[in-house]
Scaffold this motif. Structure first.
Motif, PDB file in Angstrom:
ATOM      1  N   LEU A  90      13.329  43.811 101.066  1.00 13.80           N
ATOM      2  CA  LEU A  90      12.721  44.178 102.347  1.00 13.80           C
ATOM      3  C   LEU A  90      11.833  45.409 102.204  1.00 13.80           C
ATOM      4  CD1 LEU A  90      15.614  42.735 103.198  1.00 13.80           C
ATOM      5  CD2 LEU A  90      14.896  43.510 105.443  1.00 13.80           C
ATOM      6  N   GLY A  91      11.730  45.950 101.002  1.00 11.04           N
ATOM      7  CA  GLY A  91      10.975  47.189 100.817  1.00 11.04           C
ATOM      8  C   GLY A  91      11.783  48.368 101.312  1.00 11.04           C
ATOM      9  N   PRO A  92      11.136  49.521 101.492  1.00  8.52           N
ATOM     10  CA  PRO A  92      11.845  50.712 101.979  1.00  8.52           C
ATOM     11  C   PRO A  92      12.409  50.473 103.380  1.00  8.52           C
ATOM     12  CG  PRO A  92       9.713  51.286 101.070  1.00  8.52           C
ATOM     13  CD  PRO A  92       9.732  49.793 101.181  1.00  8.52           C
ATOM     14  N   VAL A  93      13.691  50.757 103.550  1.00  6.71           N
ATOM     15  CA  VAL A  93      14.336  50.528 104.856  1.00  6.71           C
ATOM     16  C   VAL A  93      14.959  51.830 105.369  1.00  6.71           C
ATOM     17  CG1 VAL A  93      14.793  48.078 104.460  1.00  6.71           C
ATOM     18  CG2 VAL A  93      16.499  49.768 103.766  1.00  6.71           C
ATOM     19  N   ASN A  94      15.106  51.870 106.656  1.00 11.38           N
ATOM     20  CA  ASN A  94      15.667  53.047 107.331  1.00 11.38           C
ATOM     21  C   ASN A  94      17.193  53.045 107.183  1.00 11.38           C
ATOM     22  OD1 ASN A  94      16.448  54.997 109.296  1.00 11.38           O
ATOM     23  ND2 ASN A  94      14.533  54.620 110.387  1.00 11.38           N
ATOM     24  N   PRO A  95      17.813  54.170 106.834  1.00 10.20           N
ATOM     25  CA  PRO A  95      19.277  54.211 106.782  1.00 10.20           C
ATOM     26  C   PRO A  95      19.900  53.793 108.116  1.00 10.20           C
ATOM     27  CG  PRO A  95      18.323  56.381 106.268  1.00 10.20           C
ATOM     28  CD  PRO A  95      17.196  55.443 106.491  1.00 10.20           C
ATOM     29  N   ALA A  96      19.159  53.986 109.196  1.00 11.32           N
ATOM     30  CA  ALA A  96      19.653  53.596 110.523  1.00 11.32           C
ATOM     31  C   ALA A  96      19.228  52.187 110.905  1.00 11.32           C
ATOM     32  CB  ALA A  96      19.139  54.580 111.570  1.00 11.32           C
ATOM     33  N   GLY A  97      18.614  51.461 109.962  1.00 10.96           N
ATOM     34  CA  GLY A  97      18.105  50.120 110.242  1.00 10.96           C
ATOM     35  C   GLY A  97      19.181  49.047 110.183  1.00 10.96           C
ATOM     36  N   TYR A  98      18.727  47.798 110.334  1.00  4.42           N
ATOM     37  CA  TYR A  98      19.671  46.666 110.349  1.00  4.42           C
ATOM     38  C   TYR A  98      18.897  45.370 110.138  1.00  4.42           C
ATOM     39  CZ  TYR A  98      22.604  42.950 112.256  1.00  4.42           C
ATOM     40  OH  TYR A  98      23.305  41.789 112.422  1.00  4.42           O
ATOM     41  N   CYS A  99      19.542  44.403 109.496  1.00  3.83           N
ATOM     42  CA  CYS A  99      19.007  43.034 109.453  1.00  3.83           C
ATOM     43  C   CYS A  99      20.180  42.064 109.510  1.00  3.83           C
ATOM     44  CB  CYS A  99      18.134  42.809 108.214  1.00  3.83           C
ATOM     45  SG  CYS A  99      19.057  42.322 106.746  1.00  3.83           S
ATOM     46  N   SER A 100      19.844  40.786 109.657  1.00  2.01           N
ATOM     47  CA  SER A 100      20.884  39.768 109.857  1.00  2.01           C
ATOM     48  C   SER A 100      21.720  39.509 108.609  1.00  2.01           C
ATOM     49  CB  SER A 100      20.253  38.462 110.356  1.00  2.01           C
ATOM     50  OG  SER A 100      19.311  38.000 109.407  1.00  2.01           O
ATOM     51  N   SER A 101      21.326  40.059 107.447  1.00  2.93           N
ATOM     52  CA  SER A 101      22.121  39.880 106.228  1.00  2.93           C
ATOM     53  C   SER A 101      23.065  41.044 105.967  1.00  2.93           C
ATOM     54  CB  SER A 101      21.201  39.702 105.014  1.00  2.93           C
ATOM     55  OG  SER A 101      20.584  38.443 105.071  1.00  2.93           O
TER      56      SER A 101
END
Ligand code: SF4
Length: 106
Positions: A90-101
């Protein structure tokens, strides 16, 4: 009560000082960690990263505080206040982020 009138020069001088204070405050806030981290469109995000983000419904702020990237099994942290990385492309992601996996780190 006496009303004091300002000359045009005085108005411009005061406006310049106010503008410098406002403009100078934004980078200062970011530098001291007061700015909010944004990993929605980081530099170097590839087309594949974007496709994967869409497929997994990535969001920069998790709707559920207990399920966020920084506690996910696929997340690797970076420096404080920087986007981390996800092994699911997903590339760089936010520590506060989220995805369905999301999978909780064990
Ligand atoms: S799998 Fe999803 S929730 Fe886990 S780190 Fe990657 S983007 Fe974040």
């Amino acid at each position: 009560m006496e009303e004091k009138k300002l000359t045009r020069r005085q108005w411009l001088e005061r406006g310049s000082v106010l503008g410098l204070v406002v403009l100078g405050g934004v980078p200062a806030l970011s530098a001291c960690g007061g700015g909010e981290l944004d990993c929605t469109n980081p530099q170097g995000l590839s087309g594949d990263n974007r496709t994967q983000r869409q497929a997994l419904s990535y969001v920069d702020h998790a709707p559920n505080a207990t399920q966020r990237c920084e506690v996910c099994n696929f997340y690797t942290a970076a420096q404080p206040n920087q986007c981390g990385s996800c092994t699911l492309n997903l590339g760089p992601v936010n520590p506060a982020g989220y995805c369905s996996s999301f999978v909780a780190r064990s």
